[in-house]
Design an enzyme around this catalytic site. Structure first.
Site, PDB file in Angstrom:
ATOM      1  N   HIS A 145     -32.958 -69.510  44.786  1.00 23.09           N
ATOM      2  CA  HIS A 145     -34.399 -69.269  44.691  1.00 23.09           C
ATOM      3  C   HIS A 145     -35.134 -70.409  43.989  1.00 23.09           C
ATOM      4  CE1 HIS A 145     -33.320 -67.497  40.666  1.00 23.09           C
ATOM      5  NE2 HIS A 145     -34.472 -68.049  40.338  1.00 23.09           N
ATOM      6  N   ASP A 175     -27.400 -66.132  45.898  1.00 20.68           N
ATOM      7  CA  ASP A 175     -28.392 -66.895  45.138  1.00 20.68           C
ATOM      8  C   ASP A 175     -27.799 -68.185  44.562  1.00 20.68           C
ATOM      9  OD1 ASP A 175     -30.942 -67.401  44.238  1.00 20.68           O
ATOM     10  OD2 ASP A 175     -30.702 -66.301  42.362  1.00 20.68           O
ATOM     11  N   SER A 252     -33.164 -70.229  35.240  1.00 23.67           N
ATOM     12  CA  SER A 252     -32.430 -69.963  36.476  1.00 23.67           C
ATOM     13  C   SER A 252     -31.680 -71.202  36.951  1.00 23.67           C
ATOM     14  CB  SER A 252     -33.391 -69.507  37.568  1.00 23.67           C
ATOM     15  OG  SER A 252     -33.884 -68.224  37.304  1.00 23.67           O
TER      16      SER A 252
END
Length: 405
Positions: A145, A175, A252
């Protein structure tokens, strides 16, 4: 109580100082006159580079006795070992501008005038994430993402060097994404083992949360084997590591480390309603996916096509009512649904079956079944033993490839 003129002057002086310096006088008073204990939850999320020596020193009686010089040293050593291999990733992508379509309405055009400048059909969206270097020749791992909908990103190393990164491949199912930069002799991370983690072990996160580069936070492993449904991302196929090391937007794709500075996970998910909880992809899963992306540019996930749930007495009653079933067992792994024309349907499995074993290995939770399926390859034959309304049966199911979105 009456105050003398001298006492009044002293009182108003302190109030004035507190107002001018934004509470410094109050903070000073609470530190000296009324010692205030700080919780470990407050202390562990402080960026290490900003912690004063007096705070981490065990000589400060009773303030943070849980953190000693030895503890700070192991964190510092872990960060010094792995920190240089952690990068900042800036992604730029074009997204549709919904306002543009709205202004195509003739009524709005007449209201604002035909000669008004048209609203751009696309707008630029920028985001920042983290990543880490796998190889000296510039192979990087991050979250899918972070680099979604873009082919190139800007990668900035801790030493200040900046490179254009090519997005080699992304896997939305886990992911995970693979990025390559044109460089050599780069610092790299060292992999640890996430398979034997125990809640309570130390966990260290490094990343670039909220645009604050090279931020370090520390906590513990809170839990392991959290399912995607529990985390709130049911479309993913990962058993997450849960940690209370502070993870914020921008973290992230960054690494989660053990006390030796080895990567045990990839920080990825934040629940909006979580209070100090973060989630990470186990490094074995992330590394396997990244390797396939670098070598093949894509990933195939084995797929059976069943919807499972772990039974409890209350859930059994609910499932029976909602799905017109007659399950009698209070516990087990129930096949709640089956995808049409899926490998499970073709292999003979039915809605209402209770899974007992997979490849002759007893299973007790849906997460265990999913883990076994994920560890197989597309086309492998899985032997599934079920209890079908009191009759034990075994079926051989050839796994297929997870359908593309």
């Amino acid at each position: 109580m009456k105050l003398s003129l001298k006492q009044l002057v002293t009182y108003f002086s302190l109030v004035t100082i507190g107002g001018v310096f934004g509470g410094v006088a109050v903070l000073f008073a609470s530190s000296v006159l009324m010692p205030q204990k700080r919780s470990f939850q407050e202390l562990k999320s402080v960026t290490l580079t900003s912690v004063p020596e007096t705070i981490v020193s065990p000589k400060v009686g009773g303030v943070i006795g849980a953190i000693s010089d030895d503890n700070v040293n192991f964190v510092t050593s872990a960060v010094q070992r792995t920190g240089p291999a952690v990068v900042r990733i800036n992604a730029t992508r074009k997204v549709a501008n919904p306002i543009s379509d709205a202004f195509k309405n003739p009524l709005l055009r007449r209201f604002f005038g035909e000669n008004e400048e048209p609203i751009p059909q696309e707008r630029i969206e920028r985001g920042t994430g983290s990543g880490f270097i796998l190889s000296q020749n510039g192979q990087l791992l991050t979250n899918a993402h972070v680099v979604a909908d873009t082919d190139t990103v800007q990668v900035t190393l801790k030493d200040g060097r900046s490179f254009e990164g090519k997005v080699v491949g992304v896997d939305p199912v886990t992911d995970v994404a693979a990025v390559k930069i044109d460089a050599d002799k780069l610092p790299t991370v060292k992999f640890g083992n996430s398979q034997n983690l125990i809640p309570g072990q130390w966990a260290i996160a490094i990343g670039n949360p909220l645009g604050l580069d090279n931020t370090v936070t520390i906590g513990i492993i809170s839990a392991t084997e959290r399912t995607s449904a529990q985390v709130g991302v049911p479309e993913k196929r990962v058993s997450f590591i849960q940690t209370d090391a502070a993870i914020n937007p921008g973290n992230s794709g960054g690494p989660l480390l053990n006390s030796q500075g080895e990567v045990i996970g990839v920080n990825t998910a934040i629940r909006a309603d979580a209070q100090g909880l973060g989630f990470a992809i186990p490094i074995e899963t992330a590394a396997r996916i990244a390797n396939e992306l670098f070598t093949k540019g894509r990933v195939e996930h084995p797929f059976l096509g069943i919807e499972m749930t772990d039974l409890t007495p209350n859930k059994k009653q609910q499932v029976n009512q909602e799905n017109n079933l007659k399950i009698k067992q209070d516990t087990g792994i129930l096949i709640k649904g089956i995808v049409d024309n899926s490998p499970a349907q073709k292999g003979g499995l039915r809605r209402g079956d209770l899974i007992l074993k997979v490849n002759r290995k007893p299973v007790k939770t849906a997460a265990q079944v999913q883990k076994i399926v994920e560890s197989s390859s597309v086309g492998d034959i899985l032997e599934v033993e079920v209890n079908r309304y009191g009759v034990i049966q075994t079926f051989k199911v050839a796994s297929g490839a997870y359908p593309a979105r």
